[in-house]
Design an enzyme around this catalytic site. Structure first.
Site, PDB file in Angstrom:
ATOM      1  N   GLU A   1       0.847  -1.195   0.000  1.00 62.42           N
ATOM      2  CA  GLU A   1       0.000   0.000   0.000  1.00 62.42           C
ATOM      3  C   GLU A   1       0.877   1.237   0.000  1.00 62.42           C
ATOM      4  O   GLU A   1       1.909   1.285   0.672  1.00 62.42           O
ATOM      5  CB  GLU A   1      -0.906   0.031   1.237  1.00 62.42           C
ATOM      6  CG  GLU A   1      -1.635   1.382   1.367  1.00 62.42           C
ATOM      7  CD  GLU A   1      -2.907   1.350   2.174  1.00 62.42           C
ATOM      8  OE1 GLU A   1      -2.997   0.540   3.108  1.00 62.42           O
ATOM      9  OE2 GLU A   1      -3.810   2.155   1.862  1.00 62.42           O
TER      10      GLU A   1
ATOM     11  N   CYS B   1      -6.871   1.766   2.118  1.00 67.24           N
ATOM     12  CA  CYS B   1      -7.559   3.063   2.193  1.00 67.24           C
ATOM     13  C   CYS B   1      -7.037   3.994   1.104  1.00 67.24           C
ATOM     14  O   CYS B   1      -7.745   4.887   0.650  1.00 67.24           O
ATOM     15  CB  CYS B   1      -7.346   3.695   3.556  1.00 67.24           C
ATOM     16  SG  CYS B   1      -8.045   2.721   4.880  1.00 67.24           S
TER      17      CYS B   1
ATOM     18  N   ASN C   1     -12.256  -1.699  -1.082  1.00 69.78           N
ATOM     19  CA  ASN C   1     -11.490  -2.070   0.108  1.00 69.78           C
ATOM     20  C   ASN C   1     -12.279  -1.717   1.351  1.00 69.78           C
ATOM     21  O   ASN C   1     -12.785  -0.591   1.465  1.00 69.78           O
ATOM     22  CB  ASN C   1     -10.159  -1.306   0.149  1.00 69.78           C
ATOM     23  CG  ASN C   1      -9.409  -1.529   1.458  1.00 69.78           C
ATOM     24  OD1 ASN C   1      -8.964  -2.634   1.738  1.00 69.78           O
ATOM     25  ND2 ASN C   1      -9.307  -0.496   2.277  1.00 69.78           N
ATOM     26  N   GLU C   2     -12.410  -2.650   2.232  1.00 73.19           N
ATOM     27  CA  GLU C   2     -13.083  -2.421   3.517  1.00 73.19           C
ATOM     28  C   GLU C   2     -14.406  -1.687   3.326  1.00 73.19           C
ATOM     29  O   GLU C   2     -14.765  -0.815   4.114  1.00 73.19           O
ATOM     30  CB  GLU C   2     -12.164  -1.680   4.493  1.00 73.19           C
ATOM     31  CG  GLU C   2     -10.989  -2.538   4.906  1.00 73.19           C
ATOM     32  CD  GLU C   2     -10.126  -1.965   6.020  1.00 73.19           C
ATOM     33  OE1 GLU C   2     -10.285  -0.785   6.360  1.00 73.19           O
ATOM     34  OE2 GLU C   2      -9.286  -2.707   6.541  1.00 73.19           O
TER      35      GLU C   2
HETATM   36  O1  AHR Z   1      -3.001  -1.459   6.250  1.00 72.28           O
HETATM   37  C1  AHR Z   1      -3.381  -0.173   6.607  1.00 72.28           C
HETATM   38  C2  AHR Z   1      -4.863   0.098   6.373  1.00 72.28           C
HETATM   39  O2  AHR Z   1      -5.631  -0.725   7.192  1.00 72.28           O
HETATM   40  C3  AHR Z   1      -5.375  -0.183   5.009  1.00 72.28           C
HETATM   41  O3  AHR Z   1      -5.275   0.901   4.190  1.00 72.28           O
HETATM   42  C4  AHR Z   1      -6.825  -0.477   5.217  1.00 72.28           C
HETATM   43  O4  AHR Z   1      -7.329  -1.359   4.273  1.00 72.28           O
HETATM   44  C5  AHR Z   1      -6.914  -0.919   6.643  1.00 72.28           C
HETATM   45  O5  AHR Z   1      -7.823  -0.175   7.336  1.00 72.28           O
END
Ligand code: AHR
Length: 828
Positions: free
Chosen positions: A49, A272, A389-390
């Site tokens: 990330e 994120c 994501n999430e």
């Molecule tokens: O790994 C850090 C963050 O944790 C990532 O961006 C997100 O997917 C999760 O909340």
């Protein structure tokens, strides 16, 4: 040999006695000729990330910070250079832009040189993070706490070559020359190059600088001895040597560290980071391809601006170079604050289809042609795509279905990954679901059996993000032991757990917005935390099929409840909270009383305001609204507060022990029919036995709520009366998984000993196959479970090779305290 004195004899007997008494034995039985389920070849991967400057300032080898001058409203990372007696100035300028995506350039005015020079210097990725001016306050609140300015400037090495490039244009009257040099902070020149002419139109200059000496705190200087005005843009400096020799490439040392993790796949580019704080700063792959001078870059919710020089193409290339399957996470039209609808949503669906075409399409196709133009006519073979994501709830399920249908129609071969943030989408068949766990070591240990009971007919599992984040253990060996224990369960269930990736991967020392991260680096050095080595160890020693195994070992103490507390509402309801207090014996850990006008704590998933001496939490229909208080190191505390419900169908949410997920005492939930002690994926014995017990609360009435944590027990009181309680059972002190590596004719046994004592273990290899007596062993251990690595001591806790002799169908082996051991035994 000298005979032992009486005293030493006595001491020796004592020591032997002590070790015999303290080390309770354990037993492992492996059924070596009963091969079980296949272990997914993609089981161990990585999650890259763009966070903590993992890419820009990290893996992406660009050495210049703010190269296109778009990072802020001042030319951050750049400073004016004036030799004594000379005079000049620098300013950001948006007249006559290099192109529409990079509107800002740097105007350098050289007023007087007096035989000296005027110029501008870049210090590399040194300095504080940047954020868009309009969002500074927000970044500050969320992510600034841990950022220090400790990292140094540009790092160069003697004899190594560095490729520079920049665009320049001049005002009438200034034609050059310009000098570009790498210098020490005191001005000593390490490499230099002169550009004789600067035209009045934008022109790109490229060249190579070779360093005469090494310096890890150098800077790049562009200067002139002539007066006049010159504009600069896209000033870039890359080490000539990049991983696999790619142009616009990645740092060799960091790429090697990643390669040494043997990842089966790479999930990119976030997290994120993909979602964005708003849809405007969500990551959109189409803006990350093509000429780097044409890429607009974007503000990244982790507190700095991304150049997107490490873009879609570069990620795919990196996956290929490292031999890992690409797993692309695409935004599904949902940001942290914002949801796309109508035409805008069509754009996101099209983005997904075009991404597949870019990665895999023929060179005759629109996007395949762009890939070929970027130097990769062959397809990248993208097979995995994660939709969002999430994300969760109704808005996600709708968008998941839209994207799923469009993709599957054209590309049925694509494996789609769904988020299970608030339950999994049920409106479409699912290939894989992505679970995330940031918890305590004990949570991971007690969930080593989590997947044993998962439905084999359901979707496959991708554990997209997991790590021990609880402060006490984060980054330490104890954290790695917890993760390793959990990973024995992943591997044992390798038929259903198809993929997993620790998170996050990288951190530029000083830019930490998330802790811990597997690899910590600065501009020239790096080290792995113990968790990094666990990932590498498991991936390098993955078996093909599971062998059934029985383990008998003493238990550790029951895991403590620990972590911050919180309050909130559900289902769009609102409630008021006051007199919030957290005490630990006679100590007050936290106290909050609210007065009108005071600054508000961060309210996730809803809104907060202070009114009449109370904190009012106003929820949203689609998500829980929560406010958290406190510290990850808290345990053994009493959390007390007054609460009253103002509106809505759902209960008052009282959250506790947040280290292990959302643990909630839900008072008056289920349309005000029950109280519920919600502790998902926590192994507990409850009194009464069910999660919910009948109960209700009156709208508008203040209640005294108290949650008492004592070690492994939690007790919940309403107006002084005990309503519900629970206790966590002890967790095993050892974990193990065995498998067969068919190609190598090896039995691979992984054993994790989380206790502070060595464990003498009888290992029985049951079956008809003959086992060779000499085995390969790898052990990572330390007497202190809080041991870790650092720049000063990068190999304090690392796996070490160890030959193991006497391996047989029944043999004894002592697993050291706090250890992870891999035994590779050959079978005939
Ligand atoms: O790994 C850090 C963050 O944790 C990532 O961006 C997100 O997917 C999760 O909340």
């Amino acid at each position: 040999m000298k005979p032992l004195s009486k005293k030493s004899h006595f001491v020796l007997i004592l020591l032997v006695l002590q070790s015999v008494l303290s080390a309770e034995p354990a037993a492992i039985t492996v059924h070596i000729d009963q091969p079980g389920v296949k272990i997914s070849s993609l089981l161990y991967g990585i999650f890259f990330e763009e966070i903590n400057r993992a890419g820009d300032g990290g893996l992406y080898a660009e050495m210049i910070q703010n190269r296109s001058f778009e990072d802020d409203t001042t030319p951050i990372a750049w400073t004016l250079v004036q030799s004594p007696g000379s005079e000049g100035g620098i300013a950001l300028d948006q007249q006559s832009s290099l192109n529409k995506n990079n509107p800002t350039s740097l105007r350098l005015e050289i007023k007087k040189t007096d035989g000296g020079r005027v110029g501008v210097a870049n210090d590399g990725f040194k300095g504080a993070p940047q954020r868009p001016p309009e969002q500074r306050e927000k970044w500050k609140l969320q992510f600034d706490q841990a950022v220090k300015e400790s990292h140094s400037g540009i790092s160069v090495e003697t004899g190594k070559a560095y490729d520079f490039s920049f665009y320049a244009r001049s005002a009438k009257g200034f034609a050059g020359p310009l000098t570009i040099s790498i210098e020490k902070q005191d001005g000593t020149v390490l490499a230099t190059h002169s550009i004789e002419k600067v035209a009045e139109q934008w022109n790109k200059t490229e060249g190579t600088l070779t360093a005469k000496a090494s310096d890890s705190n150098a800077r790049l200087v562009i200067s002139s001895t002539q007066t006049g005005i010159v504009w600069l843009d896209m000033v870039s400096l890359f080490p000539k040597e990049s991983f696999k020799g790619r142009a616009n490439g990645v740092r060799v040392d960091l790429a090697r560290m990643i390669a040494n993790m043997h990842p089966g796949f790479i999930r990119f580019p976030g997290g994120c980071f993909v979602e964005g704080d708003t849809l405007e700063n969500a990551t959109r792959w189409k803006k990350t391809i093509g000429d780097i001078a044409e890429r607009p870059g974007h503000y990244n919710l982790w507190g700095y601006r991304s150049t997107d020089g490490l873009g879609f193409h570069e990620y795919l290339q990196f996956c290929e170079d490292i031999g890992a399957e690409p797993l692309f996470v695409i935004n599904c039209g949902i940001a942290h604050h914002g949801v796309a609808t109508g035409d805008k949503m069509d754009e996101f669906v099209q983005d997904a289809l075009d991404a597949i075409e870019y990665a895999n399409g023929p060179v005759e196709s629109q996007w395949g042609a762009m890939r070929a133009k970027a130097g990769h006519p062959l397809p990248f073979n993208l097979r995995y795509m994660e939709i969002g994501n999430e994300n969760g709830g109704g808005a996600y399920y709708e968008r998941f279905a839209l994207m799923h249908d469009a993709i599957k129609k054209l590309h049925p071969e694509m494996q789609l990954i769904a988020c299970v943030w608030h339950g999994m989408p049920t409106n479409r068949p699912l290939d894989l679901i992505d679970e995330h766990y940031y918890r305590s070591p004990e949570w991971f240990e007690s969930n080593a059996t989590l997947y044993d009971s998962y439905d084999r007919k359901g979707p496959k599992i991708y554990i997209g993000e997991y790590a021990v984040t609880a402060k006490l253990w984060a980054g330490k060996l104890a954290a790695a032991l917890g993760e390793a224990a959990f990973m024995t369960g992943m591997e044992r269930n390798g038929d259903i757990v198809a993929m997993g990736s620790y998170a996050p991967l990288l951190e530029l020392d000083g830019w930490k917005t998330w802790t811990p991260n597997a690899i910590v680096f600065d501009n020239s050095r790096s080290f792995g935390i113990p968790s990094y080595y666990v990932q590498a160890l498991f991936a390098a020693n993955r078996a093909d099929v599971v062998l059934p195994l029985e383990l008998k070992a003493p238990e550790n103490e029951a895991p403590k409840f620990s972590g911050p507390v919180g309050i909130g509402t559900r289902g769009g309801g609102s409630a008021e909270f006051k007199d919030i207090k957290v005490t630990q014996e006679t100590k007050t850990l936290f106290e909050a009383n609210f007065s009108d006008g005071q600054s508000l704590p961060k309210c996730a998933g809803g809104e907060c305001k202070v009114q009449g001496g109370a904190l009012v939490v106003i929820g949203k229909k689609t998500s829980d609204a929560n406010v958290f208080f406190g510290d990850k190191s808290w345990s053994n505390y009493t959390f007390s507060l007054k609460a009253r419900k103002v509106s809505g169908q759902e209960g008052l949410m009282v959250l506790f022990a947040n280290n292990d997920g959302r643990l909630i005492w839900n008072v008056g939930g289920w349309a005000n029919t029950a109280h519920g002690l919600e502790m998902p994926k926590i192994n507990v014995t409850r009194v009464p036995a069910k999660i919910q017990i009948p109960g209700s609360i009156k709208l508008g009435q203040w209640y005294d709520v108290r949650v008492e944590l004592k070690g492994a027990s939690v007790k919940c009181y309403l107006d002084g009366a005990l309503v519900q309680e629970a206790i966590r059972p002890p967790v095993p002190s050892m974990f193990a998984v065995a498998g067969l590596k068919e190609s190598a004719g090896e039995i691979i046994l992984k054993v994790v000993n989380t206790s502070n004592e060595p464990r003498t273990t009888t290992i029985a290899m049951q079956g008809s196959k003959e086992i060779l007596p000499e085995a390969e062993g790898i052990v990572m251990a330390a007497d202190d479970p809080m041991a870790s690595n650092s720049f000063e001591n990068p190999e304090n806790v690392v796996p070490k090779a160890r030959r193991i002799s006497g391996v047989a169908s029944r043999f004894e082996h002592a697993f050291p305290a706090n250890s992870i051991t891999v035994i590779r035994a050959k079978v005939k």
